[in-house]
Design a protein around this motif. Structure first.
Motif, PDB file in Angstrom:
ATOM      1  N   ALA A 221       0.826  -1.058  -0.073  1.00  0.00           N
ATOM      2  CA  ALA A 221       0.018   0.107  -0.017  1.00  0.00           C
ATOM      3  C   ALA A 221       0.778   1.356   0.003  1.00  0.00           C
ATOM      4  CB  ALA A 221      -0.994  -0.146   1.298  1.00  0.00           C
ATOM      5  N   ALA A 222       1.915   1.254   0.859  1.00  0.00           N
ATOM      6  CA  ALA A 222       2.752   2.463   0.944  1.00  0.00           C
ATOM      7  C   ALA A 222       3.416   2.543  -0.491  1.00  0.00           C
ATOM      8  CB  ALA A 222       3.795   2.236   2.129  1.00  0.00           C
ATOM      9  N   ILE A 223       3.982   1.804  -1.150  1.00  0.00           N
ATOM     10  CA  ILE A 223       4.696   1.725  -2.230  1.00  0.00           C
ATOM     11  C   ILE A 223       3.661   2.357  -3.505  1.00  0.00           C
ATOM     12  CG2 ILE A 223       5.752   0.394  -4.139  1.00  0.00           C
ATOM     13  CD1 ILE A 223       6.597  -1.487  -2.035  1.00  0.00           C
ATOM     14  N   ARG A 224       2.528   1.846  -3.476  1.00  0.00           N
ATOM     15  CA  ARG A 224       1.384   2.118  -4.568  1.00  0.00           C
ATOM     16  C   ARG A 224       1.140   3.799  -4.227  1.00  0.00           C
ATOM     17  NH1 ARG A 224      -2.315  -2.791  -3.989  1.00  0.00           N
ATOM     18  NH2 ARG A 224      -1.458  -4.183  -5.688  1.00  0.00           N
ATOM     19  N   MET A 225       0.839   4.169  -3.113  1.00  0.00           N
ATOM     20  CA  MET A 225       0.544   5.692  -2.797  1.00  0.00           C
ATOM     21  C   MET A 225       1.639   6.516  -3.172  1.00  0.00           C
ATOM     22  SD  MET A 225      -2.387   5.147   0.534  1.00  0.00           S
ATOM     23  CE  MET A 225      -1.447   3.959   1.261  1.00  0.00           C
ATOM     24  N   LEU A 226       2.609   6.211  -2.496  1.00  0.00           N
ATOM     25  CA  LEU A 226       3.951   7.131  -2.858  1.00  0.00           C
ATOM     26  C   LEU A 226       4.161   7.424  -4.323  1.00  0.00           C
ATOM     27  CD1 LEU A 226       6.105   5.821   0.244  1.00  0.00           C
ATOM     28  CD2 LEU A 226       4.895   8.060  -0.016  1.00  0.00           C
ATOM     29  N   GLY A 227       4.176   6.038  -5.197  1.00  0.00           N
ATOM     30  CA  GLY A 227       4.525   5.986  -6.485  1.00  0.00           C
ATOM     31  C   GLY A 227       3.416   6.626  -7.335  1.00  0.00           C
ATOM     32  N   ARG A 228       2.155   6.687  -6.914  1.00  0.00           N
ATOM     33  CA  ARG A 228       0.920   7.447  -7.711  1.00  0.00           C
ATOM     34  C   ARG A 228       1.307   8.852  -7.397  1.00  0.00           C
ATOM     35  NH1 ARG A 228      -3.039   3.241  -5.413  1.00  0.00           N
ATOM     36  NH2 ARG A 228      -3.071   1.756  -6.864  1.00  0.00           N
ATOM     37  N   ALA A 229       1.772   9.343  -6.165  1.00  0.00           N
ATOM     38  CA  ALA A 229       1.920  10.681  -6.099  1.00  0.00           C
ATOM     39  C   ALA A 229       3.105  11.523  -6.593  1.00  0.00           C
ATOM     40  CB  ALA A 229       1.798  10.828  -4.416  1.00  0.00           C
ATOM     41  N   GLY A 230       4.138  10.393  -7.384  1.00  0.00           N
ATOM     42  CA  GLY A 230       5.132  10.956  -8.022  1.00  0.00           C
ATOM     43  C   GLY A 230       6.366  10.711  -7.241  1.00  0.00           C
ATOM     44  N   TYR A 231       6.364  10.119  -6.391  1.00  0.00           N
ATOM     45  CA  TYR A 231       7.875  10.104  -5.327  1.00  0.00           C
ATOM     46  C   TYR A 231       8.488   8.761  -6.202  1.00  0.00           C
ATOM     47  CZ  TYR A 231       6.093  12.782  -1.469  1.00  0.00           C
ATOM     48  OH  TYR A 231       5.812  13.912  -0.755  1.00  0.00           O
ATOM     49  N   ARG A 232       9.729   8.822  -6.231  1.00  0.00           N
ATOM     50  CA  ARG A 232      10.676   7.626  -6.583  1.00  0.00           C
ATOM     51  C   ARG A 232      10.648   6.684  -5.476  1.00  0.00           C
ATOM     52  NH1 ARG A 232      17.127   7.838  -7.187  1.00  0.00           N
ATOM     53  NH2 ARG A 232      17.388   5.982  -8.313  1.00  0.00           N
ATOM     54  N   VAL A 233      10.068   5.516  -5.399  1.00  0.00           N
ATOM     55  CA  VAL A 233      10.115   4.611  -4.304  1.00  0.00           C
ATOM     56  C   VAL A 233      11.206   3.435  -4.459  1.00  0.00           C
ATOM     57  CG1 VAL A 233       8.621   3.033  -3.252  1.00  0.00           C
ATOM     58  CG2 VAL A 233       7.625   5.143  -4.281  1.00  0.00           C
ATOM     59  N   VAL A 234      11.975   3.308  -3.588  1.00  0.00           N
ATOM     60  CA  VAL A 234      13.096   2.387  -3.471  1.00  0.00           C
ATOM     61  C   VAL A 234      12.546   1.427  -2.225  1.00  0.00           C
ATOM     62  CG1 VAL A 234      15.420   1.940  -2.898  1.00  0.00           C
ATOM     63  CG2 VAL A 234      14.929   3.910  -4.187  1.00  0.00           C
ATOM     64  N   VAL A 235      12.479   0.173  -2.645  1.00  0.00           N
ATOM     65  CA  VAL A 235      11.909  -1.017  -1.713  1.00  0.00           C
ATOM     66  C   VAL A 235      13.180  -1.812  -1.350  1.00  0.00           C
ATOM     67  CG1 VAL A 235      10.200  -2.563  -1.334  1.00  0.00           C
ATOM     68  CG2 VAL A 235       9.864  -0.824  -3.113  1.00  0.00           C
ATOM     69  N   THR A 236      13.099  -2.172   0.043  1.00  0.00           N
ATOM     70  CA  THR A 236      14.342  -2.899   0.467  1.00  0.00           C
ATOM     71  C   THR A 236      13.823  -4.145   1.212  1.00  0.00           C
ATOM     72  OG1 THR A 236      14.660  -2.071   2.700  1.00  0.00           O
ATOM     73  CG2 THR A 236      15.667  -0.757   0.986  1.00  0.00           C
ATOM     74  N   GLN A 237      14.713  -5.135   1.184  1.00  0.00           N
ATOM     75  CA  GLN A 237      14.261  -6.398   1.958  1.00  0.00           C
ATOM     76  C   GLN A 237      15.698  -7.266   2.317  1.00  0.00           C
ATOM     77  OE1 GLN A 237      11.460  -7.842   2.980  1.00  0.00           O
ATOM     78  NE2 GLN A 237      12.803  -9.428   3.716  1.00  0.00           N
ATOM     79  N   THR A 238      15.597  -7.574   3.490  1.00  0.00           N
ATOM     80  CA  THR A 238      16.851  -8.443   3.781  1.00  0.00           C
ATOM     81  C   THR A 238      16.696 -10.029   3.509  1.00  0.00           C
ATOM     82  OG1 THR A 238      15.302  -8.523   6.076  1.00  0.00           O
ATOM     83  CG2 THR A 238      17.289  -7.246   6.028  1.00  0.00           C
ATOM     84  N   GLN A 239      17.629 -10.514   3.002  1.00  0.00           N
ATOM     85  CA  GLN A 239      17.991 -11.627   2.504  1.00  0.00           C
ATOM     86  C   GLN A 239      17.530 -12.962   3.155  1.00  0.00           C
ATOM     87  OE1 GLN A 239      21.740 -11.293   0.564  1.00  0.00           O
ATOM     88  NE2 GLN A 239      20.781 -11.095  -1.450  1.00  0.00           N
ATOM     89  N   ALA A 240      17.851 -12.650   4.467  1.00  0.00           N
ATOM     90  CA  ALA A 240      17.798 -13.868   5.517  1.00  0.00           C
ATOM     91  C   ALA A 240      16.227 -14.019   6.017  1.00  0.00           C
ATOM     92  CB  ALA A 240      18.902 -13.640   6.582  1.00  0.00           C
ATOM     93  N   ASP A 241      15.498 -13.001   5.692  1.00  0.00           N
ATOM     94  CA  ASP A 241      14.243 -13.031   6.448  1.00  0.00           C
ATOM     95  C   ASP A 241      13.284 -13.363   5.423  1.00  0.00           C
ATOM     96  OD1 ASP A 241      14.886 -12.091   9.046  1.00  0.00           O
ATOM     97  OD2 ASP A 241      14.950  -9.972   8.047  1.00  0.00           O
TER      98      ASP A 241
END
Length: 368
Positions: A16-36
């Protein structure tokens, strides 16, 4: 628009956060830890994710803050949106350091600890005149009661294991002893009846209210009091006012959900909450207001700036909840759930961004 780094792409709330920020025109960088997470997280496949970044190790590693800090240094004044509790706590413990490379709205550890402690919240509510369940210092005078640790999250307990219900003295003794394995002095409270609801608030750097949204629980899994699987947006100025008075009394900063049962406050989740996708489904500006307030913009709270009467479900979890109600001799929620197949919105679905929902289903089936 600037860059927002959304952490923990494996969680449903991140979508939800990614979509709403992206639609508003922000450049969205998403992170994830590999071990999790070994599978590609749903957040990575969103059309609104400009970049997907794997981080080595786990969010629980001692050097995780160093890896996240190094990633943030690669961008020009990014805004940090922490989804997972481990990430939130890690940044909170090093607020001054992280403030050098990014903007965020995160409370100090002492405030997070206080709000995570159910007993501290209970007594603060009493001081403020906000209704809370009756609390017992010894053996209860009447049943049923709820037995719960001060902070179930700190003991690594899943949501459904963070409380126990005792209907008589024999059950009380047994369940008190079982809970004491985690917390030697667990909290014992009157079991409150009534509808479950949440008032979720965003407070800026000066602990001013800048966004709010309310939801009521329709079904939960397990039915005895687990996480919400279906909920509905509504507006209640009194709940928002009580939640704000409570949070501001701690000088809280950031995102929190105050949980109510009937008229009583049960607890506070000082982070992104489980039904956070409602902010997207109800067209709330919650996430974009976070980004603007984190960047230092002084915003003014707008009453009821989201759609009410929006029913939302997590389809896979809600199916399990419906069967649980049926097994316990409560067919009405089961048939209501059948009707919701047609009227409720799937929490993770969006017509302009279908891949995250598909990836979430795929990952869930592969894990099981």
């Amino acid at each position: 628009m600037g860059t927002v780094v959304v952490t923990d792409g494996r969680y449903r709330a991140s979508i939800a956060a990614i979509r709403m920020l992206g639609r508003a025109g922000y450049r969205v960088v998403v992170t994830q830890t590999q071990a999790d997470l070994t599978l590609e997280p749903p957040g990575f496949v969103s059309r609104y994710a400009s970049q997907s970044r794997w981080l080595e190790g786990s969010a629980d590693d001692p050097d995780y803050p160093d890896r996240l800090y190094a990633l943030l240094e690669e961008y020009d004044d990014p805004i940090l949106f922490c989804v997972g509790a481990a990430t939130l706590n890690a940044v909170s413990r090093q607020r001054e350091r992280f403030a050098k490379v990014c903007d965020f709205l995160i409370a100090p550890p002492s405030v997070l600890d206080a709000l995570n402690d159910k007993e501290t919240v209970h007594w603060r509510c009493e001081e403020l005149g906000i209704p809370v369940p009756r609390q017992y210092g010894g053996e209860p005078e009447r049943y049923p009661v709820i037995i719960k640790p001060h902070c179930g999250e700190k003991f690594g307990l899943k949501a459904k294991d963070r409380y126990a219900v005792a209907s008589n003295a024999q059950e009380y003794a047994a369940k008190l002893a079982a809970m004491a394995k985690y917390d030697p002095h667990p909290i014992v409270q009157q079991k409150v009846t009534g509808a479950g609801a949440g008032a979720s608030l965003l407070l800026d750097r000066d602990s001013r209210l800048v966004a709010a949204i309310c939801h009521r629980r329709i079904r939960e899994y397990p039915m005895s009091g687990g996480p919400s699987t279906c909920c509905e947006s509504f507006y209640d100025a009194k709940l928002i006012d009580q939640a704000y008075r409570l949070l501001s009394s701690f000088q809280f900063v950031g995102i929190a959900m105050v949980e109510f049962k009937g008229p009583c406050v049960l607890e506070v989740n000082p982070r992104v909450w489980g039904s956070f996708p409602m902010t997207e489904q109800a067209n709330s500006p919650f996430v974009c207001r976070y980004a603007r307030a984190a960047a230092g913009e002084r915003l003014h709270y707008t009453l009821q700036d989201y759609d009410v009467g929006v029913r939302m479900r997590f389809t896979l979890n809600d199916g399990a909840a419906m069967l649980d109600y049926l097994r316990h001799g409560k067919p009405r929620p089961f048939f209501q759930g059948m009707a919701d197949w047609l009227r409720a919105k799937e929490a993770l679905s969006a017509g302009d961004d279908p891949k995250p929902w598909r990836r979430y289903v795929r990952n869930t089936l592969l894990r099981r």
